[in-house]
Design a protein around this motif. Sequence first.
Motif, PDB file in Angstrom:
ATOM      1  N   THR A  38      35.840  43.212  25.442  1.00 19.61           N
ATOM      2  CA  THR A  38      35.061  44.722  25.437  1.00 19.61           C
ATOM      3  C   THR A  38      33.629  44.458  26.024  1.00 19.61           C
ATOM      4  N   PRO A  39      33.482  44.716  27.166  1.00 15.53           N
ATOM      5  CA  PRO A  39      32.080  44.668  27.872  1.00 15.53           C
ATOM      6  C   PRO A  39      31.333  45.578  27.102  1.00 15.53           C
ATOM      7  N   ASP A  40      29.868  45.279  27.246  1.00 16.10           N
ATOM      8  CA  ASP A  40      28.904  46.084  26.709  1.00 16.10           C
ATOM      9  C   ASP A  40      28.570  47.308  27.965  1.00 16.10           C
ATOM     10  N   PRO A  41      27.906  48.176  27.636  1.00 12.35           N
ATOM     11  CA  PRO A  41      27.654  49.238  28.569  1.00 12.35           C
ATOM     12  C   PRO A  41      26.720  48.862  30.018  1.00 12.35           C
ATOM     13  N   GLY A  42      27.644  49.074  31.198  1.00 11.49           N
ATOM     14  CA  GLY A  42      27.010  48.364  32.241  1.00 11.49           C
ATOM     15  C   GLY A  42      27.307  46.799  32.736  1.00 11.49           C
ATOM     16  N   LYS A  43      28.286  46.331  31.648  1.00 13.83           N
ATOM     17  CA  LYS A  43      28.902  45.036  32.081  1.00 13.83           C
ATOM     18  C   LYS A  43      30.415  45.034  32.387  1.00 13.83           C
ATOM     19  N   MET A  44      31.027  44.002  32.917  1.00 14.81           N
ATOM     20  CA  MET A  44      32.476  44.182  33.112  1.00 14.81           C
ATOM     21  C   MET A  44      33.007  42.719  33.037  1.00 14.81           C
ATOM     22  N   VAL A  45      34.178  42.636  32.841  1.00 12.35           N
ATOM     23  CA  VAL A  45      34.777  41.327  32.567  1.00 12.35           C
ATOM     24  C   VAL A  45      34.582  40.411  33.914  1.00 12.35           C
ATOM     25  N   GLU A  46      33.948  39.318  33.932  1.00 10.16           N
ATOM     26  CA  GLU A  46      33.575  38.122  34.965  1.00 10.16           C
ATOM     27  C   GLU A  46      34.903  37.443  35.331  1.00 10.16           C
ATOM     28  N   LYS A  47      35.437  36.836  34.165  1.00  9.38           N
ATOM     29  CA  LYS A  47      36.394  35.930  34.008  1.00  9.38           C
ATOM     30  C   LYS A  47      36.920  35.310  32.580  1.00  9.38           C
ATOM     31  N   TRP A  48      37.940  34.944  32.381  1.00  6.08           N
ATOM     32  CA  TRP A  48      38.260  34.360  31.160  1.00  6.08           C
ATOM     33  C   TRP A  48      38.251  32.847  31.456  1.00  6.08           C
ATOM     34  N   THR A  49      37.960  31.963  30.585  1.00  8.43           N
ATOM     35  CA  THR A  49      38.151  30.515  30.501  1.00  8.43           C
ATOM     36  C   THR A  49      38.897  30.101  29.410  1.00  8.43           C
ATOM     37  N   VAL A  50      39.710  29.008  29.576  1.00 10.42           N
ATOM     38  CA  VAL A  50      40.509  28.268  28.544  1.00 10.42           C
ATOM     39  C   VAL A  50      40.006  26.701  28.732  1.00 10.42           C
ATOM     40  N   ASN A  51      39.508  26.257  27.492  1.00 14.05           N
ATOM     41  CA  ASN A  51      39.138  24.856  27.565  1.00 14.05           C
ATOM     42  C   ASN A  51      38.110  24.781  28.572  1.00 14.05           C
ATOM     43  N   GLY A  52      36.907  25.515  29.091  1.00 15.72           N
ATOM     44  CA  GLY A  52      36.102  25.430  30.054  1.00 15.72           C
ATOM     45  C   GLY A  52      36.692  25.578  31.415  1.00 15.72           C
ATOM     46  N   VAL A  53      38.041  25.861  31.568  1.00 18.45           N
ATOM     47  CA  VAL A  53      38.678  26.013  32.947  1.00 18.45           C
ATOM     48  C   VAL A  53      38.867  27.600  33.278  1.00 18.45           C
ATOM     49  N   ASP A  54      38.626  27.908  34.474  1.00 21.12           N
ATOM     50  CA  ASP A  54      38.729  29.256  34.736  1.00 21.12           C
ATOM     51  C   ASP A  54      40.090  29.490  34.776  1.00 21.12           C
ATOM     52  N   LEU A  55      40.508  30.669  34.160  1.00 16.90           N
ATOM     53  CA  LEU A  55      41.836  31.298  34.180  1.00 16.90           C
ATOM     54  C   LEU A  55      42.194  32.186  35.340  1.00 16.90           C
ATOM     55  N   THR A  56      43.369  31.706  36.099  1.00 15.34           N
ATOM     56  CA  THR A  56      43.640  32.442  37.437  1.00 15.34           C
ATOM     57  C   THR A  56      44.904  33.489  37.113  1.00 15.34           C
ATOM     58  N   THR A  57      44.869  34.433  38.043  1.00 17.44           N
ATOM     59  CA  THR A  57      46.243  34.930  38.213  1.00 17.44           C
ATOM     60  C   THR A  57      47.388  34.113  38.851  1.00 17.44           C
ATOM     61  N   ASP A  58      48.623  34.920  39.011  1.00 13.60           N
ATOM     62  CA  ASP A  58      49.449  33.914  39.676  1.00 13.60           C
ATOM     63  C   ASP A  58      49.318  33.801  41.326  1.00 13.60           C
ATOM     64  N   HIS A  59      48.206  34.860  41.831  1.00  9.96           N
ATOM     65  CA  HIS A  59      47.850  34.794  43.187  1.00  9.96           C
ATOM     66  C   HIS A  59      46.682  33.940  43.147  1.00  9.96           C
ATOM     67  N   GLY A  60      46.129  33.029  42.336  1.00  9.01           N
ATOM     68  CA  GLY A  60      45.033  32.149  42.450  1.00  9.01           C
ATOM     69  C   GLY A  60      43.684  32.846  42.220  1.00  9.01           C
ATOM     70  N   THR A  61      43.559  34.024  41.947  1.00  9.84           N
ATOM     71  CA  THR A  61      42.398  34.720  41.668  1.00  9.84           C
ATOM     72  C   THR A  61      41.768  34.772  40.244  1.00  9.84           C
ATOM     73  N   LEU A  62      40.776  34.910  39.985  1.00  8.27           N
ATOM     74  CA  LEU A  62      40.143  34.957  38.610  1.00  8.27           C
ATOM     75  C   LEU A  62      40.693  36.025  37.740  1.00  8.27           C
ATOM     76  N   GLU A  63      41.112  35.731  36.557  1.00  7.07           N
ATOM     77  CA  GLU A  63      41.784  36.615  35.902  1.00  7.07           C
ATOM     78  C   GLU A  63      40.595  37.504  35.190  1.00  7.07           C
TER      79      GLU A  63
END
Length: 90
Positions: A38-63
């Motif tokens: 849940t982003p604060d006003p004026g913010k958006m989700v940049e990415k998720w990480t799992v154990n410090g590694v960026d989580l990506t979609t099936d297409h290889g882009t950031l989740e």
Amino acid sequence: MNFSAGEGGAVSAMLDGTIPLRDGDHPGGGSVITFTATPDPGKMVEKWTVNGVDLTTDHGTLEVARTYTIGALSQGHNRRGRFSDEVTTL
């Protein structure tokens, strides 16, 4: 299970869609856990990480979806939602 949010928002977790979880809880394996950023006003989700590694979609882009769902939970995983300033297009 550990989860947290970067500056600019909050992350929550629900077990099977009905039971709120707290950082450090140990739900039983095989359950469905949904994490919500849940982003604060004026913010958006940049990415998720799992154990410090960026989580990506099936297409290889950031989740960057506001929700992230997992099935069976393995011990020792740390999930983190990161936020950035909203991007607006004129």
